[in-house]
Design a protein around this motif. Structure first.
Motif, PDB file in Angstrom:
ATOM      1  N   ALA A 101      81.875  10.779  53.491  1.00 23.18           N
ATOM      2  CA  ALA A 101      82.968  10.591  54.456  1.00 23.18           C
ATOM      3  C   ALA A 101      83.933   9.497  54.009  1.00 23.18           C
ATOM      4  N   GLU A 102      83.634   8.839  52.861  1.00 18.43           N
ATOM      5  CA  GLU A 102      84.443   7.699  52.421  1.00 18.43           C
ATOM      6  C   GLU A 102      85.380   8.054  51.268  1.00 18.43           C
ATOM      7  N   THR A 103      85.498   9.327  50.952  1.00 17.81           N
ATOM      8  CA  THR A 103      86.283   9.703  49.775  1.00 17.81           C
ATOM      9  C   THR A 103      87.734  10.017  50.104  1.00 17.81           C
ATOM     10  N   ASP A 104      88.203   9.631  51.293  1.00 12.92           N
ATOM     11  CA  ASP A 104      89.626   9.748  51.647  1.00 12.92           C
ATOM     12  C   ASP A 104      90.132  11.182  51.522  1.00 12.92           C
ATOM     13  N   ALA A 105      89.305  12.145  51.915  1.00 13.59           N
ATOM     14  CA  ALA A 105      89.664  13.573  51.916  1.00 13.59           C
ATOM     15  C   ALA A 105      89.971  14.107  50.512  1.00 13.59           C
ATOM     16  N   LEU A 106      89.586  13.377  49.480  1.00 16.99           N
ATOM     17  CA  LEU A 106      89.799  13.859  48.114  1.00 16.99           C
ATOM     18  C   LEU A 106      88.738  14.873  47.708  1.00 16.99           C
ATOM     19  N   LEU A 107      87.606  14.884  48.410  1.00 15.91           N
ATOM     20  CA  LEU A 107      86.485  15.764  48.084  1.00 15.91           C
ATOM     21  C   LEU A 107      85.980  16.418  49.356  1.00 15.91           C
ATOM     22  N   ALA A 108      85.705  17.718  49.277  1.00 17.39           N
ATOM     23  CA  ALA A 108      85.143  18.442  50.421  1.00 17.39           C
ATOM     24  C   ALA A 108      83.777  18.990  50.030  1.00 17.39           C
ATOM     25  N   LEU A 109      82.787  18.749  50.882  1.00 17.95           N
ATOM     26  CA  LEU A 109      81.425  19.230  50.639  1.00 17.95           C
ATOM     27  C   LEU A 109      81.103  20.323  51.640  1.00 17.95           C
ATOM     28  N   GLY A 110      80.903  21.527  51.143  1.00 20.34           N
ATOM     29  CA  GLY A 110      80.537  22.664  51.986  1.00 20.34           C
ATOM     30  C   GLY A 110      79.589  23.542  51.208  1.00 20.34           C
TER      31      GLY A 110
END
Length: 544
Positions: free
Chosen positions: A305-314
């Protein structure tokens, strides 16, 4: 990447992309009617190709959707992107005709056998798509197609050109499509127009911009949506007043990447390391990311949750944009990359994906490493068995670099040069031959260097330089390997025939005389040797 605005239907549209979205809607409607479509979205980094693909997927909720993403570090792995795309469809593999099924089983490593014919692999994928479309219309989406491995690119282009009446669509997105896709319909995606560009820029800037500054930024970015959203981040009104300076498309991608670098630098150490693990792992497997992160002591739950929306995990691990991946990887130190690749290698099951594991180990190696070099050789053999010639050459080239034993280095350099020749990578093959020569080869290996140099000269130009090189190699091989010598004489004869009067040395008559004085085998002559004798007699003595 682009702001979404409500559009007709159940999904939202894209700001400034009315005509492009309409084309996507028409494509989906055609597939629903049972028609085939293929399309390439072409445009610079950040222009909105991925956003259009996402819109297309959202429009096709009643279709079967399979997708693949080209990754630069995966370009050396044969059929890597085809695995992504076809993996979800393998439950219909049993329905294919036996030759096609066997070809796919070899490509996917499900069974052993000789390297399948490329045409047969293409037919198998076409049949696989057609079988899947029997249940529901099929949409295949391939992003970052400029980074497809060669084998996947050739196969998918073959399929795209041969879709006829199947309810199947294949849509590629690429910055610059490769030659394989030249004959597929193309849509060039340009920047958004001024009104929409202003709206995008205003959404990224928290303060009021002077109108002239705003228009200058829009002009400099040429309406590139990602540039409009990313470049102003973290800049003050005073910093923005000077604009970004006029830059070409290549430079614009660099500016966007620098913006991502600034964002990464503000993150916690664990968040940056998590991004680096994801950047080094092109498959996008969240379980593999978790396993490697644990080996590095990164608490995934505390940092995703700390990657500033640069990475999405799904279901898959995805970056906001490919430039985020390159920004993260480029700014990491060599030691940080080595640690991450080693963790990924340890987390990769050697029985499931030995080739990717070997590639991670090779990237993690700090210097010569014989065990890893040997694993790369095995990966090259598997790639050749699947028909991945470029991949085999890449594995062998890397094994040369990691060779600590001089004798093994020469042997691997010759094997890598031959694989590069077969893959059409002539300059790379010549560089490897120079390396082999500089590593004190034995007499037979030196003769093989000359043979390969002649074969490269013939394959690359079919000009006058090949016959004398092949003739010299054949004479040298006479006492070292008589069987290979006669094969080389036949190659020299064919090269001299192609060169004709252009051959300054190694003319057809000269090449025809040479094998007649060579030692003859005690066993019965093979068909190729009888052919060589016949042609040599004809050229030196004429017809009887």
């Amino acid at each position: 990447m682009e702001s979404r605005v409500p559009g007709p239907g159940k999904h939202s549209g894209l700001r400034g992309r009315g005509s492009e979205c309409a084309l996507m809607d028409d494509l989906v409607a055609a597939v629903r009617r049972g028609e085939s479509r293929s399309l390439v979205l072409k445009g610079e980094a950040g222009i909105g190709k991925t956003a259009l693909l996402e819109y297309l997927i959202a429009s096709a909720s009643d279709l079967t959707v399979v997708r693949a993403v080209g990754v630069q570090s995966d370009m050396e792995l044969a059929f890597a992107s085809l695995h992504q795309l076809c993996g979800p469809l393998l439950d219909t593999l049993e329905t294919l005709p036996s030759p096609q099924r066997h070809a796919m089983e070899i490509v996917f490593g499900l069974s052993a056998g000789e390297a399948p014919d490329r045409f047969l692999v293409g037919l198998a994928v076409l049949s696989l798509f057609s079988e899947a479309a029997e249940q529901r219309p099929l949409l295949c989406v391939v992003d970052d197609a400029q980074w497809l491995d060669e084998a996947s690119a050739l196969t998918l282009a073959f399929v795209a050109r041969r879709l006829l009446a199947e309810p199947v669509a294949i849509v590629f997105a690429a910055r610059e499509p490769g030659e394989e896709l030249l004959h597929v319909s193309e849509l060039e995606v340009a920047g958004v127009r001024k009104g929409d560009a202003r709206a995008l820029l205003s959404s990224a800037v928290r303060f009021k911009l002077d109108e002239r500054v705003r228009d200058r930024i829009i002009a400099e970015t040429r309406g590139n949506p990602l540039a409009l959203l990313e470049l102003p981040r973290g800049l003050t009104a005073r910093q923005l007043a000077g604009g970004f300076g006029l830059v070409e498309a290549q430079g614009l991608a660099g500016r966007i990447e620098e913006s991502f670098v600034r964002r990464v630098e503000t993150l916690s150490d664990d968040a940056r390391r998590l991004l680096l693990v994801a950047a080094a792992e092109p498959v996008g497997d969240p379980l593999l990311l978790l396993a490697a992160s644990e080996r590095l002591g990164i608490a995934l739950s505390a940092t995703d949750a700390e990657t500033d929306a640069l990475l999405a995990l799904g279901e898959r691990v995805t970056f906001r944009h490919p430039l985020v991946r390159s920004a993260v990887y480029r700014t990491a130190t060599r030691e940080q990359r080595r640690q991450v690749h080693l963790a990924l290698a340890e987390a990769t099951d050697r029985t499931v994906d030995p080739d990717r594991r070997a590639w991670h180990l090779a990237t993690a190696a700090a210097g010569p490493n014989e065990p890893v070099a040997a694993e790369l050789e095995q990966s090259a053999s598997r790639a050749q068995a699947r028909g991945g010639l470029a991949a085999a050459a890449a594995f062998l080239h890397r094994s040369v670099v990691l060779s600590g034993d001089p004798e093994q280095r020469v042997r691997r350099a010759l094997a890598a040069a031959q694989a590069s020749l077969h893959a059409g990578m002539f300059e790379g093959a010549l560089e490897l031959l120079a390396l082999a020569e500089a590593s004190t080869p034995d007499e037979l290996q030196a003769a093989h260097v000359e043979l390969l140099r002649g074969q490269i000269a013939f394959a690359s130009s079919m000009g006058p330089t090949a016959p004398p090189l092949l003739l010299k190699a054949a004479k040298r091989l006479e006492r070292l390997d008589p069987e290979l010598a006669r094969e080389t004489y036949l190659d020299a004869w064919g090269a001299a025939l192609f060169a004709g009067r252009l051959a300054s040395a190694g003319s057809l008559v000269e090449v025809s005389r040479a094998p007649r004085s060579a030692p003859r085998p005690t066993r019965p002559l093979r068909a190729s040797e009888l052919l060589l004798d016949g042609w040599a007699t004809l050229c030196t003595e004429g017809r009887a």
